[in-house]
Write an enzyme that holds these catalytic residues in place. Structure first.
Site, PDB file in Angstrom:
ATOM      1  N   SER A 102       0.836  -1.207   0.000  1.00 20.15           N
ATOM      2  CA  SER A 102       0.000   0.000   0.000  1.00 20.15           C
ATOM      3  C   SER A 102       0.869   1.255   0.000  1.00 20.15           C
ATOM      4  CB  SER A 102      -0.919   0.008   1.230  1.00 20.15           C
ATOM      5  OG  SER A 102      -0.162   0.272   2.405  1.00 20.15           O
ATOM      6  N   SER A 104       0.918   3.724   2.233  1.00 20.05           N
ATOM      7  CA  SER A 104       0.952   4.415   3.520  1.00 20.05           C
ATOM      8  C   SER A 104       2.321   4.963   3.879  1.00 20.05           C
ATOM      9  CB  SER A 104       0.469   3.478   4.634  1.00 20.05           C
ATOM     10  OG  SER A 104       1.405   2.436   4.853  1.00 20.05           O
ATOM     11  N   LYS A 159       5.408   0.562   9.292  1.00 23.14           N
ATOM     12  CA  LYS A 159       5.231   1.968   9.651  1.00 23.14           C
ATOM     13  C   LYS A 159       6.536   2.486  10.257  1.00 23.14           C
ATOM     14  CE  LYS A 159       0.758   1.635   8.777  1.00 23.14           C
ATOM     15  NZ  LYS A 159       0.180   2.194   7.539  1.00 23.14           N
ATOM     16  N   SER A 262      -2.818   6.965   5.762  1.00 21.98           N
ATOM     17  CA  SER A 262      -2.189   5.880   6.506  1.00 21.98           C
ATOM     18  C   SER A 262      -3.069   5.475   7.678  1.00 21.98           C
ATOM     19  CB  SER A 262      -0.810   6.312   7.028  1.00 21.98           C
ATOM     20  OG  SER A 262      -0.276   5.334   7.896  1.00 21.98           O
TER      21      SER A 262
END
Length: 297
Positions: A102, A104, A159, A262
């Site tokens: 993705s 994010s 992250k 995100s």
């Protein structure tokens, strides 16, 4: 299904076959080969030199080879054990590859990036049960980390570490504050987001001297919509300016670099230490853009 579990089962099954072959089946095949060769030699001795097989040495060698050959089920089990074992050990304790699914972490990591994750930096853990064997170094703010999503541990997320245990993290009015100290931002040229086909505001963030790029659109409202219920939610206060959280012991506050796109700790809470997989440190391939290969901040 958990790939680590599948790999572990394959290691066990092929390992049992490998040991059984070394201790049981190979000695049986050797005895059978020796008996077959001895019988061939006796037959050659009985017929004498005049009628002996001219290709006796080759026939003898072929007979021995046939008797020593592994059956198909051992060939496709025991023979693969060393390879599967090496893959299991490297993937579990050294380095594991991941693919970014993705956007994010844009602009740091793009969809389609294949990355490498260091599995021992934060301590070596037993696969499957995830029990920590060595302590390793503590996480640092700014590390890019792969972890098991707290809401569904079969899913891996990536992250950036923003808050450590005991930190007070505030993200209000699109500004990040850690323990009352505003994280400096420097404007960069606008970033063209190929996924959304448009330009986004780009900034360089400086977390304790560690710099990385983020996307942050001032036009997007600062408040958090759709925050879920999660452990230690009482540690967070949501308001129309954003959110303020105190990170509980043994947990971390994670955010994506693409701040307005995100799903991170602002929405689903803190990441427990037991969910950590490792530190992402290198892009080893992106088939759409080979220039992406290399390290990142």
């Amino acid at each position: 299904m958990n790939f680590a579990l599948i790999l572990f089962v394959l290691v066990v099954l092929t390992g049992v076959a490998w040991v059984a072959d070394k201790l049981v089946f190979m000695p049986q095949r050797r005895r059978a080969a020796e008996a077959a060769v001895a019988e061939f030699d006796r037959q050659q001795a009985r017929v004498g030199e005049r009628f002996a097989d001219e290709n006796a040495p080759a026939t003898r060698a072929r007979l021995r080879e046939e008797k020593l050959r592994q059956p198909w089920w051992l060939e496709y089990s025991a023979s693969f054990f060393p390879v599967i074992l090496v893959v299991f050990v490297v993937r579990s304790f050294v380095i594991e590859p991941f693919k970014i699914p993705s956007g994010s972490m844009v602009p740091t990591l793009l969809v389609g990036d294949f990355i490498l994750v260091n599995k021992f930096d934060y301590g070596i853990r037993l696969p499957i049960v995830n029990t920590k064997l060595t302590q390793g170094r503590p996480l640092e703010r700014g590390d890019v980390v792969v972890f098991r999503y707290p809401k569904d541990e079969s899913v891996d997320y990536i992250k950036r570490v923003i808050g450590l245990p005991g930190d007070v993290v505030a993200y209000e009015d699109k500004k990040l504050t850690i323990n009352g100290k505003l994280v400096p931002e420097t404007a960069l040229p606008d970033y063209f987001d190929e996924e959304r086909i448009g330009y986004a505001k780009q900034f360089e963030e400086d977390i304790n001297g560690r710099k990385n790029a983020i996307l942050n659109n001032p036009a997007v409202p600062p408040f958090v919509m759709g925050a879920e219920d999660y452990p230690y939610r009482e540690n967070c206060q949501y308001n129309d300016r954003g959110v303020v959280c105190k990170v509980p012991a043994g947990h971390y506050f994670m955010m994506g670099d693409n701040r307005d796109n995100s799903a991170d700790s602002r929405y689903w809470g803190f990441v427990p230490d037991k969910n950590l997989v490792g530190r992402a440190f290198f892009i080893w391939m992106n088939f759409s853009n080979l220039k992406r290969i290399g390290s990142f901040n």
